[in-house]
Design an enzyme around this catalytic site. Sequence first.
Site, mmCIF file in Angstrom:
data_model
loop_
_atom_site.group_PDB
_atom_site.id
_atom_site.type_symbol
_atom_site.label_atom_id
_atom_site.label_comp_id
_atom_site.label_asym_id
_atom_site.label_seq_id
_atom_site.Cartn_x
_atom_site.Cartn_y
_atom_site.Cartn_z
ATOM 1 N N LYS A 1 9.638 1.673 -3.930
ATOM 2 C CA LYS A 1 10.222 0.479 -3.306
ATOM 3 C C LYS A 1 11.653 0.223 -3.782
ATOM 4 O O LYS A 1 12.474 -0.273 -3.029
ATOM 5 C CB LYS A 1 9.348 -0.753 -3.543
ATOM 6 N N LYS B 1 2.471 6.965 4.322
ATOM 7 C CA LYS B 1 1.528 5.851 4.468
ATOM 8 C C LYS B 1 1.929 4.933 5.631
ATOM 9 O O LYS B 1 3.119 4.664 5.802
ATOM 10 C CB LYS B 1 1.543 5.057 3.154
ATOM 11 N N LYS C 1 3.998 -1.770 6.519
ATOM 12 C CA LYS C 1 4.620 -2.895 7.238
ATOM 13 C C LYS C 1 6.125 -2.684 7.359
ATOM 14 O O LYS C 1 6.755 -3.147 8.294
ATOM 15 C CB LYS C 1 4.424 -4.197 6.463
HETATM 16 N N1 AQP Z 1 -1.731 2.552 4.938
HETATM 17 C C1 AQP Z 1 -2.704 1.937 4.287
HETATM 18 N N2 AQP Z 1 -3.961 2.452 4.264
HETATM 19 C C2 AQP Z 1 -4.976 1.818 3.603
HETATM 20 N N3 AQP Z 1 -4.803 0.654 2.943
HETATM 21 C C3 AQP Z 1 -3.563 0.101 2.950
HETATM 22 N N4 AQP Z 1 -3.080 -1.024 2.408
HETATM 23 C C4 AQP Z 1 -1.761 -1.132 2.693
HETATM 24 N N5 AQP Z 1 -1.363 -0.086 3.421
HETATM 25 C C5 AQP Z 1 -2.462 0.707 3.599
HETATM 26 C C6 AQP Z 1 -3.887 -1.970 1.631
HETATM 27 O O1 AQP Z 1 -3.733 -3.255 2.224
HETATM 28 C C7 AQP Z 1 -3.825 -4.245 1.196
HETATM 29 C C8 AQP Z 1 -2.710 -5.199 1.320
HETATM 30 O O2 AQP Z 1 -1.466 -4.532 1.168
HETATM 31 P P1 AQP Z 1 -0.209 -5.374 0.738
HETATM 32 O O3 AQP Z 1 0.055 -6.411 1.723
HETATM 33 O O4 AQP Z 1 -0.391 -5.887 -0.630
HETATM 34 O O5 AQP Z 1 1.019 -4.436 0.697
HETATM 35 P P2 AQP Z 1 1.289 -2.924 0.641
HETATM 36 O O6 AQP Z 1 0.200 -2.134 0.021
HETATM 37 O O7 AQP Z 1 2.619 -2.773 0.004
HETATM 38 O O8 AQP Z 1 1.309 -2.654 2.190
HETATM 39 P P3 AQP Z 1 2.437 -2.062 3.072
HETATM 40 O O9 AQP Z 1 2.026 -2.125 4.480
HETATM 41 O O10 AQP Z 1 2.804 -0.713 2.566
HETATM 42 O O11 AQP Z 1 3.621 -3.062 2.902
HETATM 43 P P4 AQP Z 1 5.135 -2.763 2.610
HETATM 44 O O12 AQP Z 1 5.609 -1.887 3.718
HETATM 45 O O13 AQP Z 1 5.753 -4.129 2.595
HETATM 46 O O14 AQP Z 1 5.166 -2.076 1.279
HETATM 47 C C9 AQP Z 1 -3.840 -3.495 -0.142
HETATM 48 O O15 AQP Z 1 -5.177 -3.418 -0.624
HETATM 49 C C10 AQP Z 1 -3.359 -2.122 0.216
HETATM 50 O O16 AQP Z 1 -3.899 -1.130 -0.630
#
Ligand code: AQP
Length: 343
Positions: free
Chosen positions: A113, A205, A208
Amino acid sequence: MFKERVFSGVQPTGNLHLGNYLGAITKFVALQERYDCIYCVVDLHAITVWQDPAELPRATREVTAAFIACGIDPKQNIVFNQSQVAEHAELGWIFNCIARMGWLNRMTQFKEKAGKDRENASVGLYSYPTLMAADILVYRATHVPVGEDQKQHLELSRDVAQKFNNDYAVSIHAHGFGDAFFPLPEPLITGPATRVMSLRDGTKKMSKSDASDYSRINLTDDAEAIAQKIRKAKTDPEPLPSEEKGLLSRPEADNLVGIYAALQGVTKSDVLRDYGGAQFSSFKGALVDLAVAKLGPIGAEMKRLVQDPAFIDSVLAEGAGRAQAIAADTMKAVKDIVGLVRR
Ligand code: AQP
């Protein structure tokens, strides 16, 4: 010895997607039958990177709406947003004093990040895992359903709990808490879609923050958008294999089969038994039908719920009150154990 309790959180950072749904939220729903569950919209985590203050409340309410639309019952469970319970940040500070720099330096999510401009990343982004440890342990939660990407942070939470228990062992005992004050929380990472990948690149992955909206299926996408994204999803030219080992080194095929399996509640082998030998064009058609049938009603319900922010805010306020009652008890004990004079 510890009461079994589930805690997990989702960041209100926009565009809740199929990865969040399959990796986390569907598990939250299933666990409410067996456990005492606490589900949190982690807005303090969200602001570790810039969030528009005009947008953040909407995103917080949207995640809450998603929880409810997916089937989480806010009466049976505790649903709230993190910043309403100050004990998260308070315990997070104490854990900053427990965790070691070397532990945090190893966190891959910070490296990803922060990117190349690490000097310019916020201190909050760096210490994100200690706040996550506090989120879980302020409720002395024993089980944490998360996607695969959070595994390393969960291990750090266990290390923090263990070191706290060791460093303060004498005081923990003297205050009548036995041999350990915090449980070592267990990750629950199960099923065929613990890491849903981008629809544009099976090695990345689903996220968002991906610039391409075609990389993910948002929970609020309508049937037409879901169909378009699945039809355009990257694949290879081969038909689907009949056995799971045939998915090795075919990341895009593996991802679509995993998504189908998770949405249908079956294994990848089950899917390949039905679709082995099929061309992607026909498999994608079946996946569109399944995804629209499962996600369509959720998206519609989310859109209905966000029309009523007063209702969502009342759910969050009620949940915050119940969460705080537990968190305040933990903090009193932690202060006594650490030796902080309190009122
Ligand atoms: N691609 C994924 N596959 C399975 N699980 C996922 N999670 C996130 N992406 C995937 C799970 O969703 C929960 C909430 O995630 P979060 O909101 O805490 O943020 P994150 O993991 O940082 O999700 P993103 O989409 O990747 O956000 P950005 O792009 O902002 O970094 C967690 O349990 C996570 O494991």
